[in-house]
Design an enzyme around this catalytic site. Sequence first.
Site, PDB file in Angstrom:
ATOM      1  N   TRP A 196       1.977  -2.349  -3.241  1.00  0.00           N
ATOM      2  CA  TRP A 196       1.255  -1.418  -2.372  1.00  0.00           C
ATOM      3  C   TRP A 196      -0.195  -1.852  -2.207  1.00  0.00           C
ATOM      4  O   TRP A 196      -0.763  -1.733  -1.121  1.00  0.00           O
ATOM      5  CB  TRP A 196       1.356   0.004  -2.927  1.00  0.00           C
ATOM      6  CG  TRP A 196       2.599   0.707  -2.490  1.00  0.00           C
ATOM      7  CD1 TRP A 196       3.807   0.143  -2.213  1.00  0.00           C
ATOM      8  CD2 TRP A 196       2.757   2.110  -2.257  1.00  0.00           C
ATOM      9  NE1 TRP A 196       4.714   1.109  -1.840  1.00  0.00           N
ATOM     10  CE2 TRP A 196       4.093   2.318  -1.862  1.00  0.00           C
ATOM     11  CE3 TRP A 196       1.909   3.205  -2.381  1.00  0.00           C
ATOM     12  CZ2 TRP A 196       4.594   3.591  -1.555  1.00  0.00           C
ATOM     13  CZ3 TRP A 196       2.404   4.471  -2.080  1.00  0.00           C
ATOM     14  CH2 TRP A 196       3.728   4.663  -1.668  1.00  0.00           C
TER      15      TRP A 196
ATOM     16  N   LYS B 268       4.655   9.616  -4.343  1.00  0.00           N
ATOM     17  CA  LYS B 268       6.110   9.664  -4.552  1.00  0.00           C
ATOM     18  C   LYS B 268       6.474  10.724  -5.574  1.00  0.00           C
ATOM     19  O   LYS B 268       5.759  10.926  -6.560  1.00  0.00           O
ATOM     20  CB  LYS B 268       6.612   8.307  -5.043  1.00  0.00           C
ATOM     21  CG  LYS B 268       8.116   8.294  -5.359  1.00  0.00           C
ATOM     22  CD  LYS B 268       8.641   6.898  -5.513  1.00  0.00           C
ATOM     23  CE  LYS B 268       8.274   6.267  -6.837  1.00  0.00           C
ATOM     24  NZ  LYS B 268       8.853   4.903  -6.952  1.00  0.00           N
TER      25      LYS B 268
END
Length: 212
Positions: free
Chosen positions: A59, A162
């Site tokens: 990421w 998440k």
Amino acid sequence: MTHSKRWLEEHEKDPYVKRAKKEGYPSRAAYKLLEIHQKYKLFKPSMNVIDLGAAPGGWSQVAKDLVGPKGVVIAIDLLPIQSMLDVIFIQGDFNEPEIFNQLEAIVAKKTLTGQVDLVISDMAPNISGIKNVDQSRSLHLVELAWDCAQKLLARGGTFLVKVFQGPGVDRFLINLRPYFNQVKFLKPSASRSRSSEIYILAGEFLGYNQRV
């Protein structure tokens, strides 16, 4: 076949795993973030970004590519990540005061406002295989990420995190909504279909002390 062997077989056949190896990403998770960005335009050049639970670094790599040379990406994790040009890495637990103070100092030094435009988190707990335990631990990580984000996110900023679906997620969303103009659930196609993981995307932060 054991669960571990089944997972390894699926992992080796996974097209996103093969693509990540070919394109130089440390994990398939990069494609989840790329997909979300393509749809919601998370990143802009010169943005300042914090990546919580950044290891193995996919990421952060995507974020740095998209914010460009004038943008700032600060990655933090208990585990080391691969060295990346122009990504600032802190190894430690951001929930610990000493590490958070280090993070806060870097944000203050690298930004004009002492705040960032985007906080992202793809953190997951160490998986026990006990669904309710793993889900509860995942939710706890989300709450820690939000606690960090509310201190460092600029007004108008975005929070992406998440979580594993299950008890407490809807309640967390209810508590989160007053601080943002937009809050939604996402399930990128790069997420495995049988996985309970989803993403919460919260946009247009109103400010922690300015909620409606």
